[in-house]
Scaffold this active site. Structure first.
Site, PDB file in Angstrom:
ATOM      1  N   ASP A  39      12.096  -4.505  -1.312  1.00 16.87           N
ATOM      2  CA  ASP A  39      13.250  -4.191  -1.595  1.00 16.87           C
ATOM      3  C   ASP A  39      14.877  -4.317  -1.804  1.00 16.87           C
ATOM      4  O   ASP A  39      15.309  -5.441  -1.100  1.00 16.87           O
ATOM      5  CB  ASP A  39      13.031  -2.874  -0.389  1.00 16.87           C
ATOM      6  CG  ASP A  39      12.084  -1.729   0.270  1.00 16.87           C
ATOM      7  OD1 ASP A  39      11.067  -1.783  -1.013  1.00 16.87           O
ATOM      8  OD2 ASP A  39      11.920  -1.378   1.409  1.00 16.87           O
TER       9      ASP A  39
ATOM     10  N   GLY B 158       5.280  -7.317  -5.444  1.00 17.18           N
ATOM     11  CA  GLY B 158       5.599  -8.804  -6.038  1.00 17.18           C
ATOM     12  C   GLY B 158       4.283  -9.486  -5.942  1.00 17.18           C
ATOM     13  O   GLY B 158       3.283 -10.320  -6.329  1.00 17.18           O
TER      14      GLY B 158
ATOM     15  N   ASP C 166       3.273   3.229  -3.385  1.00 16.52           N
ATOM     16  CA  ASP C 166       3.454   2.075  -2.391  1.00 16.52           C
ATOM     17  C   ASP C 166       2.373   1.405  -1.574  1.00 16.52           C
ATOM     18  O   ASP C 166       1.730   1.768  -0.843  1.00 16.52           O
ATOM     19  CB  ASP C 166       4.737   3.179  -2.217  1.00 16.52           C
ATOM     20  CG  ASP C 166       5.687   1.882  -1.509  1.00 16.52           C
ATOM     21  OD1 ASP C 166       5.048   0.191  -0.906  1.00 16.52           O
ATOM     22  OD2 ASP C 166       6.406   2.216  -0.323  1.00 16.52           O
TER      23      ASP C 166
END
Length: 680
Positions: free
Chosen positions: A491, A470, A411
């Site tokens: 999210d 992205g 992440d």
């Protein structure tokens, strides 16, 4: 004179009923609010920071995000609503400068006030709206179409003055659930996925996905050397040392019948030949996870029969981390995970794989110890100051491999924080990375490439998910840094606004989807979700059908995000329609795109390996779509076709596309998912 006390009481009651009272927006139930990302919070921004607009701090109000909706029920006796509105300062500098939000107040379907587009740094605007006679109020925050993630919006000093019943929030009306998927037959039925990828010499764990009544017996003709089969569970384990394509005839038998199917193991350099399927902890538990919860989810995955439909992963998200230590000086688990190796072994014993979470930043999203903290120059930011050079990527990966993990969600979090904020002085600044294509720069790729390189060096297969939202068109370079799937968006939340926004942005990445490379529009928001505040998904039933249909058409990873122990029949029916899943798991690996639109009806087409096409007639309008469809040439569908309804699992007609139309009755926010197969 005895009437005087009664008269006084009457007067008192009269004035108490007509005297204006005040209720603050932050005192209302904000759990009914919908927004595109995060949750609405009282007296703090959605980022859990003080409410600050253009450097002005406010003691009370609510923090939300664009797009966001708060629905307030009134009784027609509310005098007015007033507030100050603006973009919250909590967004990172690069995001704040480019944030854009419009605040809108809607009463009984009519716009009563709108702010115009506001940007980060703009001083708060005052809104005062008369609500006399109004019964339904909507407070809406719209993004300005720029897609910037920093659209954190505040309604501060927001209050209602009323004389009747106090205003209260309401949820969007929900229709009754309805099940389209037929009940699975008792006879064995071998389901997708039919292809499995592994590297030579690495451990293989594959549970043959077969629905039907148990007990069941499994056999495999020409089982490759190095593999073994548990004939009662269908679990295949072992390893294959020699690269190649191994075709295996699988047979499943119970008292009702037999099914046979060819399953292919491709041993080489590609993993995730079809989109990963499984479960992830974040969308229901947030960081409130533990060894016990993960074991329960693994048990439920098997007990519900989800493994019979290809679901294979139990993924631990943020919240497992303690401090560095152990023989590798890697991040070790906290007290909620007393023995990580034992947990991994337990999940594997169920025929399931297991995933873990980390971040290249020193701190994760939930505030736990992060991962490597590698920066473009090998240094790290801590409390906005550069400190000594170090890297822990190698340490962490060694530990994950030794524990036996099979999947990594990596992440981005606040990795931009390791970089200087001054764009003029540092080409690797946050604003450069996030909003000027910097995610496609050397700086933006580096932490993901470092991780990918180390993962490939491990003596086990670990599927690699790049969770960096992205930035920099990650779908164009995710494969080059070792990824098998990558997030294409921010999210997801369990709102129509979030699902719609994500769905409509997926076409841009479609050309890069292929076996081993998957675009990830985030996890499924079906069932009991909540990010630590569990509740039934806010999506209507039609929206849930559309959500799962589109993710299947998109060849997206199907990662369940709900509490499996609280699974209801409706949600289970959505997740176990083998014909819809087969569209997602189709070995050709092509992602559907919208090829034709009729107003808000968007038609997505996905080519399948057998020469047929899966077509989703997706209605994004608030009204149902009743049309007679003739334009099959726009879908590249010609001649006679067998049309099959995949949700109902039945052929509905044989259609000559050049001569007759197809009647479509698509619910608002709903879908018809059909398969068109040429008639030979």
């Amino acid at each position: 004179m005895k009437f005087l006390p009664l008269f006084s009481l009457f007067i008192l009651l009269f004035f108490s009923c007509t005297k204006s009272r005040t209720v603050w927006l932050d005192e209302l139930d904000l759990s009914n609010a919908d927004q595109a990302t995060g949750i609405t919070r009282a007296n703090q921004s959605m980022w859990r920071t003080p409410l600050v607009i253009a450097s002005d701090t406010f003691a009370r109000g609510i923090g939300t995000h664009a797009f966001g909706v708060i629905r307030v029920q009134l009784d027609g006796k509310t005098n007015f609503f007033e507030a100050l509105v603006g973009v919250d300062d909590s967004a990172p500098e690069g995001e704040l400068k480019q944030s854009s939000v419009e605040f809108v107040v809607i009463g009984d379907g009519h716009i009563l006030w709108r702010s115009g587009i506001m940007h980060g740094g703009d001083k708060a605007k005052r809104v005062t709206v008369s609500l006399k006679g109004i019964s339904s109020l909507i407070l809406r925050t719209d993004h300005a179409g720029d897609g910037i993630v920093g659209d954190r919006a505040d309604w501060v000093n927001a209050k209602f003055e009323f004389v009747g019943k106090a205003p209260y929030t309401v949820q969007r009306k929900r229709e009754a659930d309805y099940i389209r998927t037929p009940k699975a037959p008792v006879i064995p039925l071998i389901n997708a996925p039919y292809r499995y990828g592994a590297c030579p010499g690495n451990s293989i764990l594959f549970t043959i996905p077969v629905s039907g009544e148990r007990p069941m017996n499994f056999t495999i003709a020409d089982l490759p050397s190095g593999l073994s089969l548990d004939s009662s569970t269908g679990i295949v384990t072992g390893k294959i040392d020699v690269a190649g394509v191994y075709n295996m005839k699988v047979t499943a038998t119970n008292v009702h019948g037999t099914d046979c199917r060819e399953i292919i193991f491709e041993i080489g350099d590609k993993l995730a030949l079809t989109p990963p399927m499984g479960w992830n902890s974040w969308n229901v538990f947030g960081a409130d996870i533990s060894d016990e919860k993960i074991r329960k989810m693994a048990d439920a995955m098997v007990d519900l029969g989800l493994t019979n439909y290809g679901y294979a992963y139990i993924n631990i998200d943020d919240g497992w981390q303690g401090q560095r230590g152990g023989k590798y000086n890697a991040v070790m688990p906290n007290e909620k995970f007393p023995d990580m190796k034992a947990l991994v072994d337990y999940v594997h014993s169920k025929g399931l794989k297991i995933g873990i979470y980390s971040s290249p930043w020193v701190q994760t999203f939930a505030g736990y110890v992060g991962g490597s903290a590698d920066t473009p120059d090998g240094k790290v930011i801590n409390s906005s100051r550069r400190v000594g050079k170090y890297s822990f990527t190698k340490n962490d990966v060694k530990q994950w491999a030794e524990w036996g993990f099979d999947y990594l969600k990596y992440d981005w979090c606040s990795y931009g924080g390791v970089l200087d904020r001054d764009l003029d002085k540092d080409p690797y600044s946050v604003s450069s990375l996030a909003f000027q294509g910097g995610g496609d720069s050397i700086a933006g790729r580096k932490p993901f490439k470092i991780m990918g390189d180390y993962l490939r060096k491990q003596p086990r297969d670990i599927v690699y998910n790049l969770c960096q939202y992205g930035m920099g068109d990650v779908w164009k370079w995710g494969d080059a840094v070792g990824g098998q799937c990558w997030r294409t968006t921010n999210d997801i939340t369990d709102t129509w606004e979030s699902v719609k926004g994500i769905a409509l942005s997926q076409d841009r990445a479609a050309a890069w989807a292929k076996p081993g490379n998957w675009n990830d529009p985030d996890m499924l928001v079906l069932g009991i979700v909540g990010w630590g505040n569990p509740h039934q998904t806010k999506l209507k039933p039609d929206e849930q059908y559309l959500h799962f249909s589109l993710w299947s058409l998109f060849s997206a990873p199907l990662l369940i995000g709900c509490d499996l122990e609280k699974m209801d029949d409706f949600t289970l029916s959505l997740l176990t329609n083998n014909e819809v899943i087969a569209v997602n798991q189709d070995p050709l690996g092509k992602q559907a795109t919208c090829v034709y639109s009729i107003g808000e009806l968007r038609i997505y087409v996905k080519e399948l390996e057998d020469g047929s096409k899966a077509v989703g007639f997706c209605n994004f309008d608030r009204e149902k779509a009743d049309i007679s469809f003739r334009d099959f040439d726009k879908l590249n569908i010609t001649g006679k076709q067998t049309v099959r309804d995949l949700w109902r699992q039945k052929d509905i007609k044989t259609l000559d596309t050049g001569r007759k139309p197809l009647s479509l009755n698509v619910p608002a926010h709903g879908v018809l998912l059909y398969k068109f197969t040429p008639v030979q």
